[in-house]
Design a protein around this motif. Structure first.
Motif, short mmCIF file in Angstrom:
data_model
loop_
_atom_site.label_atom_id
_atom_site.label_comp_id
_atom_site.label_asym_id
_atom_site.label_seq_id
_atom_site.Cartn_x
_atom_site.Cartn_y
_atom_site.Cartn_z
N LEU A 198 0.81 -1.22 0.00
CA LEU A 198 0.00 0.00 0.00
C LEU A 198 0.85 1.26 0.00
CD1 LEU A 198 -2.80 1.23 0.10
CD2 LEU A 198 -2.73 1.06 2.60
N GLU A 199 1.93 1.27 0.77
CA GLU A 199 2.79 2.45 0.83
C GLU A 199 3.40 2.76 -0.53
OE1 GLU A 199 6.83 3.97 3.15
OE2 GLU A 199 5.65 2.31 3.99
N ALA A 200 3.84 1.72 -1.24
CA ALA A 200 4.41 1.91 -2.57
C ALA A 200 3.34 2.39 -3.55
CB ALA A 200 5.04 0.61 -3.06
N GLN A 201 2.13 1.86 -3.42
CA GLN A 201 1.03 2.29 -4.29
C GLN A 201 0.76 3.79 -4.13
OE1 GLN A 201 -2.54 -0.17 -3.87
NE2 GLN A 201 -1.27 -1.87 -3.22
N LYS A 202 0.77 4.26 -2.89
CA LYS A 202 0.50 5.68 -2.64
C LYS A 202 1.58 6.56 -3.26
CE LYS A 202 -2.14 5.11 1.65
NZ LYS A 202 -2.18 5.38 3.11
N SER A 203 2.83 6.14 -3.14
CA SER A 203 3.92 6.94 -3.70
C SER A 203 3.85 6.99 -5.22
CB SER A 203 5.27 6.36 -3.26
OG SER A 203 5.44 6.46 -1.86
N LEU A 204 3.58 5.84 -5.84
CA LEU A 204 3.52 5.79 -7.30
C LEU A 204 2.22 6.40 -7.84
CD1 LEU A 204 4.96 2.21 -7.91
CD2 LEU A 204 6.11 4.38 -8.29
N GLY A 205 1.21 6.53 -6.98
CA GLY A 205 -0.04 7.13 -7.41
C GLY A 205 -0.09 8.64 -7.25
N LEU A 232 2.69 0.99 -14.37
CA LEU A 232 1.35 1.57 -14.39
C LEU A 232 0.28 0.48 -14.34
CD1 LEU A 232 1.38 4.52 -16.97
CD2 LEU A 232 0.75 4.62 -14.55
N LYS A 233 0.48 -0.58 -15.08
CA LYS A 233 -0.47 -1.69 -15.07
C LYS A 233 -0.60 -2.27 -13.67
CE LYS A 233 -0.61 -6.56 -16.34
NZ LYS A 233 0.15 -7.67 -16.96
N GLU A 234 0.52 -2.47 -13.00
CA GLU A 234 0.49 -3.00 -11.64
C GLU A 234 -0.23 -2.05 -10.70
OE1 GLU A 234 1.39 -5.15 -8.05
OE2 GLU A 234 1.11 -5.69 -10.15
N LEU A 235 0.04 -0.76 -10.84
CA LEU A 235 -0.58 0.24 -9.97
C LEU A 235 -2.09 0.27 -10.13
CD1 LEU A 235 -0.21 2.63 -7.99
CD2 LEU A 235 0.02 4.11 -9.99
N LEU A 236 -2.58 0.24 -11.38
CA LEU A 236 -4.02 0.31 -11.62
C LEU A 236 -4.74 -0.99 -11.27
CD1 LEU A 236 -4.29 2.30 -14.99
CD2 LEU A 236 -4.25 3.14 -12.64
N SER A 237 -4.00 -2.08 -11.19
CA SER A 237 -4.64 -3.37 -10.91
C SER A 237 -5.29 -3.42 -9.53
CB SER A 237 -3.61 -4.50 -11.03
OG SER A 237 -2.65 -4.43 -9.98
N PHE A 238 -4.92 -2.48 -8.65
CA PHE A 238 -5.50 -2.46 -7.30
C PHE A 238 -6.84 -1.75 -7.26
CE2 PHE A 238 -0.93 -2.98 -6.74
CZ PHE A 238 -0.89 -4.07 -5.88
N GLY A 239 -7.24 -1.13 -8.38
CA GLY A 239 -8.56 -0.55 -8.49
C GLY A 239 -8.79 0.76 -7.76
N GLU A 241 -9.65 4.27 -7.57
CA GLU A 241 -10.32 5.20 -8.49
C GLU A 241 -9.57 6.52 -8.62
OE1 GLU A 241 -12.85 4.57 -10.35
OE2 GLU A 241 -13.54 2.65 -9.54
N GLN A 242 -8.96 6.97 -7.53
CA GLN A 242 -8.22 8.23 -7.57
C GLN A 242 -7.04 8.15 -8.53
OE1 GLN A 242 -7.22 9.18 -3.49
NE2 GLN A 242 -9.16 10.27 -3.16
N ASN A 243 -6.33 7.02 -8.51
CA ASN A 243 -5.21 6.84 -9.42
C ASN A 243 -5.67 6.87 -10.88
OD1 ASN A 243 -3.43 6.59 -7.29
ND2 ASN A 243 -3.41 4.36 -7.32
N MET A 244 -6.79 6.21 -11.15
CA MET A 244 -7.32 6.18 -12.52
C MET A 244 -7.75 7.56 -12.98
SD MET A 244 -9.50 2.63 -12.47
CE MET A 244 -8.79 1.13 -11.79
N LYS A 245 -8.44 8.27 -12.09
CA LYS A 245 -8.90 9.62 -12.44
C LYS A 245 -7.72 10.55 -12.71
CE LYS A 245 -11.65 13.50 -10.72
NZ LYS A 245 -12.44 14.04 -9.57
N ALA A 246 -6.71 10.45 -11.85
CA ALA A 246 -5.52 11.31 -12.00
C ALA A 246 -4.78 10.98 -13.30
CB ALA A 246 -4.60 11.14 -10.80
N LEU A 247 -4.72 9.70 -13.64
CA LEU A 247 -3.99 9.30 -14.84
C LEU A 247 -4.65 9.82 -16.11
CD1 LEU A 247 -1.70 7.67 -16.17
CD2 LEU A 247 -3.20 5.67 -16.12
#
Length: 436
Positions: A198-205, A232-239, A241-247
């Protein structure tokens, strides 16, 4: 003379082969687990020596006993048996003339302490925004990971992904151009550290990280594109929504993803597969209506149909999933109706890709027939002409999930009134043109 020499050569060959057959490897060179010659002999607390790879796999599989003595192991330290390793190497050298290859001296595996020490320095250099010092340490991590799978596990288990993702965010927030080398190296390491915590996801997001990865996608270097799209694929795989919207709000990201799918000759299989996954995560999110519309306007419907024509099953399944999602909106269905490839391809792919691919095909056909507003019955007739009725009966016969069964049954009922007088034609695409 020639015959005699030939006989001598044959006799010598026979003697050599006989020597090879009689060459006996000392019993204590064999690993008790793999029964192969040991490359990296290590001694357990029970006094028994094993090959490092074999005994580590033994413990990883949940065993807590010594395979030979069956004693419960309380100390899992593996002591390198240098004496035995040197004996094995010397024996291999002595028998090289018999085709025995020398076993290379194994590298000492890294420890959690080694990883922790490097990560502490990475954190410090990140705080001071020292890209050159950080690059050197990240390269060391990459080198460790390349040496063995065991090293990779040790690196990942000790939190390297979180530290590297945080460093990526910091350097991306500073400057992509100035820190391009360390950012590229961090992506290279992260690409084998999945799944991300989760921590890595937040940083990459973060906005800075997402902008940086898209920036890499727009560069000429294929390797950088691959690393970025895979992360990016790995990051979005967690679903998230904020990451997707920002991207999707990053300028040009939709266009570059479509370019990877449309111009696959200038891409790589890795980029194509990862791009399909990224697009799928975007168009299938719970708040994807605007995203779908944007992709439809860029021509994603035609792009997916082009992929369905001649791609491998893995790509076809992802393309069918995306196509089915696009058919959930009016704009997507309109584009599908206007493309002559749509119904023939969807019917053709029934039972030809995978069980999941068949589900998506049935769902797409169902949506196109169910919500057809103009020329009512035209899609149903076209589906009948390319053999949809028989294919759907076969889908029900071989079995499918409940949702697909309901849709297939409803489609059969919708088609039944149009069956009289409809001639089934071959859907080989010979008279159809690829979309532009």
């Amino acid at each position: 003379m020639g015959l005699l020499w030939g006989r001598i050569r044959k006799n010598n060959k026979h003697k050599v082969s006989k020597v090879v057959e009689e060459l006996v490897t000392p019993n204590h060179f064999w690993c008790p687990i793999s029964l192969d010659m040991m490359k990296d002999p290590v001694t357990l607390s029970t006094g028994i020596t094993y090959d490092r790879e074999s005994i580590e796999k033994w413990f990883e599989n949940g065993n807590y006993t010594c395979p030979v003595t069956n004693q419960i192991v309380t100390n899992f330290d593996l002591i390198p048996n240098h004496t035995l390793r040197i004996m094995i190497q010397e024996w291999c050298v002595q028998n090289q003339k018999h085709g025995v290859e020398r076993i290379p001296t194994p590298r000492i595996p890294i420890s959690p302490f080694d990883v922790a020490e490097v990560l502490i320095h990475v954190k410090a250099l990140t705080l001071s925004l020292d890209p050159y010092g950080c690059l050197e340490l990240v390269q060391r991590i990459e080198k460790w990971g390349a040496e063995s799978e065991r090293n990779r596990r040790c690196i990942v288990e000790n939190g390297a992904a979180n530290v590297l993702a945080s460093a990526f965010d910091a350097f991306a927030n500073d400057s992509n151009e100035r820190n391009v080398s360390v950012l590229d190296q961090i992506l290279s390491c992260l690409s084998w550290m999945f799944p991300l915590q989760l921590e890595a996801q937040k940083s990459l997001g973060s906005l800075a990280s997402l902008h940086c990865m898209v920036w890499f996608l727009k560069q000429q270097d294929i390797s950088n594109k691959e690393k970025s799209i895979v992360v990016l694929k790995e990051l979005l795989s967690f679903g998230d929504e904020q990451n997707m919207k920002a991207l999707v709000e990053i300028e040009g990201v939709n266009e570059i993803l479509l370019q990877f799918l449309n111009k696959r000759v200038f891409s790589t299989p890795t980029i194509t597969k990862a791009s399909l996954s990224v697009v799928w995560y975007l168009v299938s999110s719970s708040k994807s209506e605007k995203i779908k519309l944007a992709f439809v306007e860029l021509g994603l419907v035609s792009s997916m149909l082009d992929i369905l024509i001649d791609s491998e099953r893995n790509l076809c399944e992802k393309a069918l999933a995306i196509f089915d999602s696009l058919c959930s909106c009016d704009e997507g269905r309109k584009e599908a109706y206007d493309n002559a490839l749509t119904i023939p391809l969807l019917v053709k792919k029934l039972l030809r890709v995978s069980a999941l691919g068949t589900d998506y095909s049935v769902s797409s056909i169902w949506k196109l027939c169910k919500f057809e507003e103009r020329d009512e019955g035209k899609v149903l007739v076209e589906a009948l002409q390319v053999g949809a009725f028989q294919k759907l009966l076969l889908v029900l016969q071989v079995g499918c999930d409940d949702k697909t069964k309901v849709k297939a049954t409803e489609l059969l009922k919708l088609m039944n009134p149009y069956r009289a007088g409809v001639e089934c034609i071959d859907s080989d695409f010979k008279n159809l043109k690829r979309s532009n």
